[in-house]
Design a protein around this motif. Structure first.
Motif, PDB file in Angstrom:
ATOM      1  N   SER A  57     -16.236  97.850  36.249  1.00 11.73           N
ATOM      2  CA  SER A  57     -14.882  96.941  36.279  1.00 11.73           C
ATOM      3  C   SER A  57     -14.854  96.113  37.291  1.00 11.73           C
ATOM      4  CB  SER A  57     -13.827  98.167  36.529  1.00 11.73           C
ATOM      5  OG  SER A  57     -13.785  99.130  35.435  1.00 11.73           O
ATOM      6  N   ASN A  58     -13.827  95.134  37.125  1.00  8.00           N
ATOM      7  CA  ASN A  58     -13.811  93.934  38.053  1.00  8.00           C
ATOM      8  C   ASN A  58     -12.355  93.961  38.614  1.00  8.00           C
ATOM      9  OD1 ASN A  58     -13.922  91.498  39.336  1.00  8.00           O
ATOM     10  ND2 ASN A  58     -13.392  90.489  37.823  1.00  8.00           N
ATOM     11  N   LEU A  59     -12.355  94.495  40.008  1.00 11.73           N
ATOM     12  CA  LEU A  59     -11.049  94.691  40.603  1.00 11.73           C
ATOM     13  C   LEU A  59     -10.977  93.485  41.459  1.00 11.73           C
ATOM     14  CD1 LEU A  59     -11.002  98.485  41.253  1.00 11.73           C
ATOM     15  CD2 LEU A  59     -10.496  97.263  39.203  1.00 11.73           C
ATOM     16  N   ASP A  60      -9.786  93.239  41.875  1.00 11.43           N
ATOM     17  CA  ASP A  60      -9.499  92.148  42.895  1.00 11.43           C
ATOM     18  C   ASP A  60      -8.470  92.760  43.755  1.00 11.43           C
ATOM     19  OD1 ASP A  60     -10.841  90.076  41.655  1.00 11.43           O
ATOM     20  OD2 ASP A  60      -9.114  89.385  40.725  1.00 11.43           O
ATOM     21  N   LEU A  61      -8.538  92.257  45.106  1.00 16.83           N
ATOM     22  CA  LEU A  61      -7.709  92.627  46.152  1.00 16.83           C
ATOM     23  C   LEU A  61      -6.761  91.301  46.815  1.00 16.83           C
ATOM     24  CD1 LEU A  61      -6.777  94.605  48.183  1.00 16.83           C
ATOM     25  CD2 LEU A  61      -8.598  94.045  49.742  1.00 16.83           C
ATOM     26  N   GLU A  62      -5.399  91.519  46.515  1.00 15.93           N
ATOM     27  CA  GLU A  62      -4.520  90.230  46.969  1.00 15.93           C
ATOM     28  C   GLU A  62      -3.642  90.739  48.016  1.00 15.93           C
ATOM     29  OE1 GLU A  62      -2.406  89.636  43.589  1.00 15.93           O
ATOM     30  OE2 GLU A  62      -4.077  89.269  42.126  1.00 15.93           O
ATOM     31  N   LEU A  63      -3.189  89.869  48.700  1.00 17.24           N
ATOM     32  CA  LEU A  63      -2.531  89.631  49.705  1.00 17.24           C
ATOM     33  C   LEU A  63      -1.215  88.777  49.579  1.00 17.24           C
ATOM     34  CD1 LEU A  63      -1.451  90.741  52.814  1.00 17.24           C
ATOM     35  CD2 LEU A  63      -2.680  88.961  53.839  1.00 17.24           C
ATOM     36  N   TRP A  64      -0.159  89.360  49.648  1.00 18.62           N
ATOM     37  CA  TRP A  64       1.149  88.651  49.429  1.00 18.62           C
ATOM     38  C   TRP A  64       2.294  88.890  50.485  1.00 18.62           C
ATOM     39  CZ3 TRP A  64       2.676  86.479  44.341  1.00 18.62           C
ATOM     40  CH2 TRP A  64       1.543  86.628  43.317  1.00 18.62           C
ATOM     41  N   ARG A  65       2.960  87.635  50.682  1.00 13.31           N
ATOM     42  CA  ARG A  65       4.124  87.563  51.858  1.00 13.31           C
ATOM     43  C   ARG A  65       5.265  87.554  50.922  1.00 13.31           C
ATOM     44  NH1 ARG A  65       3.300  83.311  54.549  1.00 13.31           N
ATOM     45  NH2 ARG A  65       4.825  81.970  53.807  1.00 13.31           N
ATOM     46  N   MET A  66       6.107  88.520  51.162  1.00 15.11           N
ATOM     47  CA  MET A  66       7.467  88.710  50.518  1.00 15.11           C
ATOM     48  C   MET A  66       8.567  88.186  51.133  1.00 15.11           C
ATOM     49  SD  MET A  66       5.765  90.444  48.148  1.00 15.11           S
ATOM     50  CE  MET A  66       6.955  90.932  46.806  1.00 15.11           C
ATOM     51  N   LEU A 101       1.417  84.326  47.167  1.00 14.85           N
ATOM     52  CA  LEU A 101       0.235  84.829  47.287  1.00 14.85           C
ATOM     53  C   LEU A 101      -0.307  84.078  48.590  1.00 14.85           C
ATOM     54  CD1 LEU A 101      -2.351  86.367  46.131  1.00 14.85           C
ATOM     55  CD2 LEU A 101      -2.966  84.406  44.864  1.00 14.85           C
ATOM     56  N   ILE A 102      -0.826  84.886  49.401  1.00 14.16           N
ATOM     57  CA  ILE A 102      -1.477  84.393  50.679  1.00 14.16           C
ATOM     58  C   ILE A 102      -3.283  84.416  50.650  1.00 14.16           C
ATOM     59  CG2 ILE A 102      -1.603  84.861  53.135  1.00 14.16           C
ATOM     60  CD1 ILE A 102       1.158  83.681  52.302  1.00 14.16           C
ATOM     61  N   ALA A 103      -3.715  85.426  50.093  1.00 16.20           N
ATOM     62  CA  ALA A 103      -5.258  85.548  50.259  1.00 16.20           C
ATOM     63  C   ALA A 103      -5.650  86.377  49.105  1.00 16.20           C
ATOM     64  CB  ALA A 103      -5.521  86.108  51.495  1.00 16.20           C
ATOM     65  N   MET A 104      -6.901  86.126  48.822  1.00 16.44           N
ATOM     66  CA  MET A 104      -7.469  87.008  47.602  1.00 16.44           C
ATOM     67  C   MET A 104      -8.896  87.089  47.654  1.00 16.44           C
ATOM     68  SD  MET A 104      -6.755  86.342  43.722  1.00 16.44           S
ATOM     69  CE  MET A 104      -7.230  87.263  42.250  1.00 16.44           C
ATOM     70  N   SER A 105      -9.326  88.792  47.674  1.00 18.92           N
ATOM     71  CA  SER A 105     -10.632  88.832  47.472  1.00 18.92           C
ATOM     72  C   SER A 105     -10.943  89.037  46.019  1.00 18.92           C
ATOM     73  CB  SER A 105     -11.183  89.801  48.442  1.00 18.92           C
ATOM     74  OG  SER A 105     -12.533  90.250  48.371  1.00 18.92           O
ATOM     75  N   GLU A 106     -11.846  88.167  45.559  1.00 21.84           N
ATOM     76  CA  GLU A 106     -12.084  87.963  43.898  1.00 21.84           C
ATOM     77  C   GLU A 106     -13.788  88.049  43.604  1.00 21.84           C
ATOM     78  OE1 GLU A 106      -9.811  84.552  42.361  1.00 21.84           O
ATOM     79  OE2 GLU A 106     -10.565  83.305  43.969  1.00 21.84           O
ATOM     80  N   SER A 107     -14.480  88.704  44.381  1.00 14.71           N
ATOM     81  CA  SER A 107     -15.898  88.716  44.007  1.00 14.71           C
ATOM     82  C   SER A 107     -16.009  89.262  42.626  1.00 14.71           C
ATOM     83  CB  SER A 107     -16.654  89.367  45.117  1.00 14.71           C
ATOM     84  OG  SER A 107     -16.350  90.496  44.977  1.00 14.71           O
ATOM     85  N   LEU A 108     -16.872  88.671  41.741  1.00 20.86           N
ATOM     86  CA  LEU A 108     -17.022  89.260  40.476  1.00 20.86           C
ATOM     87  C   LEU A 108     -18.132  90.227  40.248  1.00 20.86           C
ATOM     88  CD1 LEU A 108     -16.292  88.683  37.523  1.00 20.86           C
ATOM     89  CD2 LEU A 108     -18.056  86.763  37.248  1.00 20.86           C
ATOM     90  N   TYR A 109     -19.177  90.208  41.050  1.00 19.45           N
ATOM     91  CA  TYR A 109     -20.396  91.339  40.940  1.00 19.45           C
ATOM     92  C   TYR A 109     -20.522  92.094  41.942  1.00 19.45           C
ATOM     93  CZ  TYR A 109     -21.481  87.099  37.488  1.00 19.45           C
ATOM     94  OH  TYR A 109     -21.398  86.355  36.658  1.00 19.45           O
ATOM     95  N   ASN A 110     -19.188  92.407  42.874  1.00 22.32           N
ATOM     96  CA  ASN A 110     -19.460  93.483  43.632  1.00 22.32           C
ATOM     97  C   ASN A 110     -18.570  94.417  43.313  1.00 22.32           C
ATOM     98  OD1 ASN A 110     -21.163  92.046  45.597  1.00 22.32           O
ATOM     99  ND2 ASN A 110     -19.363  90.795  46.325  1.00 22.32           N
TER     100      ASN A 110
END
Length: 567
Positions: free
Chosen positions: A476-485, A494-503
C-alpha cells in the motif's frame, strides 16, 4: 485471487558476511557514555531496563555465555536436525560483541568501566544460522559463513512464531547480510513476512558498504524491519553526530514484481542510526565460529576482556534493538492490556519520531509553487530519522495521547489528540484518518511525525511436509499530511506532506510557520501492487511538538554533554 512468488535469488546455501570489526583488547574503557548519549539513562531512572522483554539476537553463531557480561543468555536456538552441517550452533566472536551491545551486564568488577548493554535487564536469546564458516587466510578473525534456507527459517521462525516454552521474542535483531539492495531476496522477504504475520519489531544492520548510494544490503534492505546505520565522531563537541564513512546508505533500488523491473534510487533504506565507532564490547577468542581457523586466542580464554575500538553497523543495530526492548518493557508495564503498544509499526514510529537530527540531516523537504513543503524521500538517505534518542521516544510514547480507542477503525475518523502521542490505526481507500492537536501551536515550534506500515507478505513453511511458499501480497502507498485549521477546526490549509512512493515509512520534521490549530492526516493513496486484494492498511503513527530552546542554552547543554565520560 492473484499470487506471486518470491524470485529464487539465493541458492540453498549462500555466503554472507557480518557487519562489524574489532581491534585491540583491553579490560577498561574511557570513551563516551553511550547509554546516556542515546537517552537510555532516562528510562533506567524510572526502572525500565528491558526486564519484561525478550530480545532474540540471531547471528552466524551463538554469543559466548561464559563471558562475564553475558551469563544471562537464556536460550540457544539453532536447527539441530541439520546433522550434516557440523559447524551449526558454534560460539562466535561477532555474536558475542553484538549481544553485549544489546543487553550485556557488568562483570565481577564494575570499576573497570565496561558499558552495560542498552537493555541490560532483558531476557536474551541467541540464535545461530551458519552451517559453515569460511576460512580467510588474510584475516585472523574471519567474517564469512554460509547458511541454508532451513537454518534461517528455523532460527527466525522459532524466535518469532513458534516460541520457546510458550513465549516468543518481542524483538528480533541481526547484524549480518549480503549484497542485495532491492529487498526481495528470500532472506529479506522472509523477514518481512515474519514481521507482517506477527507484528514483531525486527532490527537489522544497514551494512558497511558505504559511502556510496544503493549500498544497504539484505536483509537490512527489507521493508518491514528497522535498518540501522552507524554514527562516528565520538570525539566531536557533540559525539556521534555524523554518519560513519563506512555506513551503508540509500537511496536503494526498488523491485517491481508486476513488471519485473528495477527502479533505481527509489527508496530511503536506512531508518535510524546509532553509535558505531570506538566501542568496547565483550571479547571471545576461542577457535569456533568465525575464528575457528585462527592461529591464536588473544584472550587466552579469559572471560573478562573486551575489544576496544570496535566499529560497524553490527553494533549500531543491537543498540537500537535494545532501545526497542526498553520501549516494549514500558509497554508491558503501562499498556499491559493493549497489545497494539507492542506492535512493530508503533515501536518503529515512536523510535523514529524521537530520534535526534544529526549534522546535515536532510530528508528532501522543499516548498513547492503552492507554498506546501513536500518530501518524496521521507527519510535522510544516510541516517534515516537521525540518532536514536530514547528519552525523547519515551516522552512520545507515554506523555500524551496513547492510542486512540474508538472501537471501530478504518471507516475514517477525526480524533482530538495531545501535542505528543501515538496511535495504531487503520486507513481505507478514499477516507482519511485525521488527528487534530487540541491546543493551539506556536510559530517556530517543531513538529515531528512518523507513519509506518508493513508490506504484506505470506510465508507457508513446514519442512516436515515439504512446504516452503513465500509470496508477495500487497504494498500500500500511504501519505502523511500536515494541515493548519481555522479556530472551528475547519477550512484547512495543507502545510506539509510526506509522499514517498516506494517506502513503507513517511516522516515530517517541520518548523511551524504560523500560530494556530494543526492536524495530521493519514491518507491511503493507492497501491504499488496487490496480489491478494484489499483496500485498507494498518499503521503506526507517532508525533511530537517541541518548543525551540534558546541558542545559548542549546550550546551549553551540548558542551556539558560532550564532556561526560564513562567511569
Amino acid at each position: 485471487m492473484q499470487t506471486r512468488g518470491i524470485p529464487a535469488c539465493v541458492a540453498a546455501i549462500t555466503v554472507f558476511a557480518v557487519a562489524g570489526q574489532a581491534a585491540a583488547l583491553e579490560s577498561f574503557n574511557t570513551g563516551v557514555d553511550i547509554n546516556a548519549l542515546v537517552g537510555a539513562d532516562a528510562l533506567y531512572e524510572l526502572g525500565y531496563t528491558g526486564s519484561r522483554a525478550v530480545i532474540a539476537n540471531i547471528e552466524a553463531g551463538h554469543g559466548w555465555a561464559d563471558h562475564e557480561t553475558l551469563g544471562h543468555i537464556a536460550q540457544f536456538i539453532h536447527d539441530q536436525s541439520l546433522e550434516s552441517f557440523t559447524q551449526i550452533g558454534e560460539v562466535d566472536y561477532h555474536a558475542t560483541q553484538v549481544m553485549h551491545a544489546i543487553g550485556g551486564r557488568l562483570g565481577t568488577d564494575p570499576n573497570e568501566g565496561v558499558d552495560l548493554g542498552i537493555a541490560y535487564g532483558a531476557e536474551l536469546w541467541s540464535g545461530a544460522v551458519a552451517v559453515e564458516f569460511i576460512d580467510d587466510p588474510d584475516r585472523e578473525f574471519d567474517s564469512g559463513f554460509r547458511t541454508s534456507r532451513d537454518s534461517v527459517a528455523y532460527a527466525y521462525r522459532t524466535a518469532a512464531i513458534d516460541g520457546v516454552n510458550g513465549r516468543t521474542a518481542d524483538v528480533i535483531t541481526s547484524s549480518w547480510g549480503f549484497e542485495n539492495p532491492n529487498g526481495v531476496d528470500f532472506t529479506s522477504a522472509s523477514m518481512d513476512a515474519i514481521a507482517f504475520e506477527t507484528g514483531k519489531t525486527v532490527v537489522f544492520s544497514a551494512g558497511n558498504s558505504g559511502p556510496g548510494p544503493n549500498t544497504v544490503g539484505a536483509p537490512g534492505s527489507a521493508y518491514n524491519t528497522i535498518a540501522v546505520g552507524a554514527l562516528g565522531g565520538d570525539e566531536d563537541p557533540t559525539p556521534y553526530n555524523r554518519v560513519s564513512v563506512f555506513s551503508s546508505r540509500g537511496p536503494n533500488d526498488f523491485f517491481d514484481p508486476i513488471t519485473g523491473e528495477i527502479i533505481e534510487g527509489a527508496r530511503a533504506a536506512v531508518d535510524i542510526s546509532g553509535p558505531g565507532q570506538n566501542l568496547f564490547l565483550a571479547a571471545y577468542g576461542g577457535f569456533t565460529g568465525g575464528h575457528r581457523y585462527g592461529l591464536f586466542d588473544p584472550t587466552n580464554g579469559d572471560d573478562d576482556l573486551y575489544w576496544t575500538n570496535s566499529a560497524g553497523t553490527s553494533f549500531s543495530a543491537p543498540m537500537v534493538a535494545g532501545g526497542a526492548g526498553l520501549l516494549i518493557d514500558v509497554a508491558y508495564d503501562r499498556f499491559a492490556e493493549n497489545e497494539r503498544a507492542r506492535d512493530g509499526r508503533v515501536i518503529k514510529a515512536v523510535l523514529l519520531t524521537g530520534a535526534e537530527k544529526t549534522s546535515g540531516w536532510d530528508n528532501g523537504q522543499a516548498m513547492d509553487g503552492a507554498g506546501v513543503i513536500r518530501t518524496s524521500q521521507s527519510l535522510d538517505y544516510n541516517v534515516g530519522a537521525g540518532r536514536m534518542d530514547l528519552a525523547d521516544s519515551f516522552g512520545v510514547f507515554t506523555s500524551g495521547t496513547t492510542d486512540v480507542d474508538t472501537g471501530v477503525r478504518g471507516e475514517g475518523g477525526s480524533y482530538e489528540v495531545a501535542r505528543s502521542g501515538w496511535d495504531f490505526g487503520t486507513v481505507v481507500d478514499g477516507v482519511q484518518e485525521r488527528y487534530t492537536i487540541a491546543e493551539s501551536l506556536l510559530r517556530g515550534e517543531t513538529l515531528t511525525a512518523t507513519l509506518a506500515w508493513f508490506v504484506d507478505y505470506s510465508w507457508e513453511y513446514d519442512r516436515d511436509q515439504g512446504v516452503d511458499d513465500l509470496r508477495f501480497g500487497r504494498f500500500s502507498n500511504l501519505d502523511l499530511e500536515l494541515w493548519r485549521m481555522d479556530q472551528a477546526g475547519e477550512n484547512g490549509e495543507l502545510i506539509a506532506m510526506s509522499e514517498s512512493l516506494y517506502n513503507a515509512t513517511e516522516h515530517l520534521h517541520i518548523v511551524l510557520p504560523e500560530n494556530g490549530l494543526y492536524e495530521l492526516r493519514v491518507t491511503f493513496a493507492g497501491e504499488l501492487y496487490d496480489f491478494v486484494g484489499g483496500d485498507s492498511e494498518q499503521f503506526g503513527l507517532a508525533w511530537t511538538v517541541a518548543v525551540p530552546a534558546p541558542a545559548s542554552m542549546t550550546l551549553l547543554a551540548a558542551g556539558l554533554f560532550a564532556a561526560r565520560r564513562r567511569r
